[in-house]
Scaffold this active site. Structure first.
Site, mmCIF file in Angstrom:
data_model
loop_
_atom_site.group_PDB
_atom_site.id
_atom_site.type_symbol
_atom_site.label_atom_id
_atom_site.label_comp_id
_atom_site.label_asym_id
_atom_site.label_seq_id
_atom_site.Cartn_x
_atom_site.Cartn_y
_atom_site.Cartn_z
ATOM 1 N N LYS A 205 -29.130 -54.781 43.504
ATOM 2 C CA LYS A 205 -28.332 -55.008 42.298
ATOM 3 C C LYS A 205 -28.180 -53.681 41.577
ATOM 4 C CE LYS A 205 -28.236 -57.682 38.020
ATOM 5 N NZ LYS A 205 -28.964 -58.673 37.204
ATOM 6 N N LYS A 258 -24.928 -56.973 44.754
ATOM 7 C CA LYS A 258 -24.191 -57.202 43.511
ATOM 8 C C LYS A 258 -23.934 -55.876 42.827
ATOM 9 C CE LYS A 258 -24.491 -59.693 39.133
ATOM 10 N NZ LYS A 258 -25.303 -60.461 38.198
HETATM 11 ZN ZN LIG Z 1 -31.656 -59.881 33.436
#
Ligand SMILES: [Zn+2]
Length: 335
Positions: A205, A258
């Protein structure tokens, strides 16, 4: 340069297999299927609440009753799973709303499970929506300033994940990017007897500007500093592979990249390297950009949305997390 023999012109003419829709369908390598879609939903306390999110047309903060309606609509079109985010009534420095037995996500899970037993319920596990400072972990202050403390956060994350599963969640998805969180969550779930509950880790992420509209949706913007001490530097691909390797070693069953569209190379490498079930999260700004350009009449919304998701599939994503899941399901049905 290819490692396998390829025909040469004029003997080989790739256009032969592009002559008609039938030919093209026959040799298509990648499919966009409704069975791959996951719809993120935001739940907040109240009744009959549908609070629109300015930069995400068609996306709302929903009270549990409206959440059930929205999930039903998606599920009836074949969307198999939702990903829940909670917006609690109050926030504090211990994120107590994140692991309260009657917290907003826990209530919503119970409600959804009762009304839609076939729908898979995935819960986002993080603390930022529940912390008064908006960071994803416990903040410790000293002379040199405030810091997000890794290890004290793990206990709270594990507690939050366990409370979601106790409420009936089918899978938990830790999104905080603390080191060791998958391990902590797996241990806690196993200790409580939830050995069959999978973990989808937000493994790679990135600290991305593409999350802008989400901050409003989840009311989780940090009050000071930013998330660059725990989310990844967008410049790093090899580090992303290490992050994924770590999460797999800690017990992740599925891994996520992501954002999605600007990170297709990461997606491709993660899938190629590990072969694990891999999710792509098409984040808020990816959605907002398509919606905004379409509203101006500058692009074909449906075609661009579908092509973007197909690109994620082609790059290696098995699961597609998208705010457009319900619309996409409808488009797929219409054919
Ligand atoms: Zn968070």
């Amino acid at each position: 340069m290819s490692f396998y023999p390829v025909g040469q012109f004029p003997a080989y003419r790739p256009r032969r297999l592009r002559q008609s829709p039938v030919w093209r369908a026959l040799v298509r390598e990648t499919q966009l299927e409704v069975a791959r879609l996951i719809l993120p939903l935001f739940v907040r306390p109240g009744r009959k609440v549908r609070r629109p999110i300015a930069a995400m047309p068609g996306v709302f903060q929903l009270s549990p009753d409206e959440l059930v309606r929205e999930a039903t609509r998606a599920h009836e079109l074949g969307v198999p799973a939702v990903l829940l985010f909670g917006i609690p009534a109050t926030k504090d420095a211990r994120a107590s709303g994140a692991y309260a037995a009657n917290g907003i996500v826990q209530q919503a899970v119970g409600r959804l499970k009762k009304e839609l037993p076939q729908l898979l319920i995935i819960t986002d596990v993080c603390l930022c929506e529940y912390m008064d400072h908006g960071h994803c972990g416990v903040v410790r202050r000293n002379q040199s300033g405030a810091k997000v403390a890794n290890d004290p956060t793990l206990k709270l994350l594990a507690r939050a994940a366990a409370s979601h599963v106790q409420a009936g969640a089918d899978m938990v998805a830790p999104s905080d990017m603390m080191d060791g969180r998958v391990c902590a969550i797996r241990a806690e779930l196993d200790r409580l007897g939830f050995t069959e509950t999978p973990i989808l880790s937000y493994a790679a992420k990135f600290a991305s500007a593409f999350y802008g509209p989400f901050r409003e949706a989840a009311e989780s913007a940090p009050k000071f500093g930013d998330r660059r001490t725990y989310q990844m530097d967008p410049a790093n691909a090899r580090e992303a592979l290490r992050e994924v390797a770590l999460d797999i070693q800690e017990g992740a069953d599925l891994v996520m990249v992501k954002p999605a569209l600007a990170y297709l190379d990461i997606l491709y490498r993660v899938k190629a390297e590990f072969g694990y079930p891999t999710a792509a999260y098409a984040v808020s700004a990816e959605y907002a950009m398509v919606k905004a350009a379409a509203a101006k009449g500058w692009i074909d919304e449906r075609a661009v949305m579908m092509e973007s998701l197909l690109a994620m599939r082609r790059a290696g994503a098995d699961l597609l997390i998208t705010y457009a899941a319900t619309e996409v399901a409808r488009w797929l049905k219409e054919g």
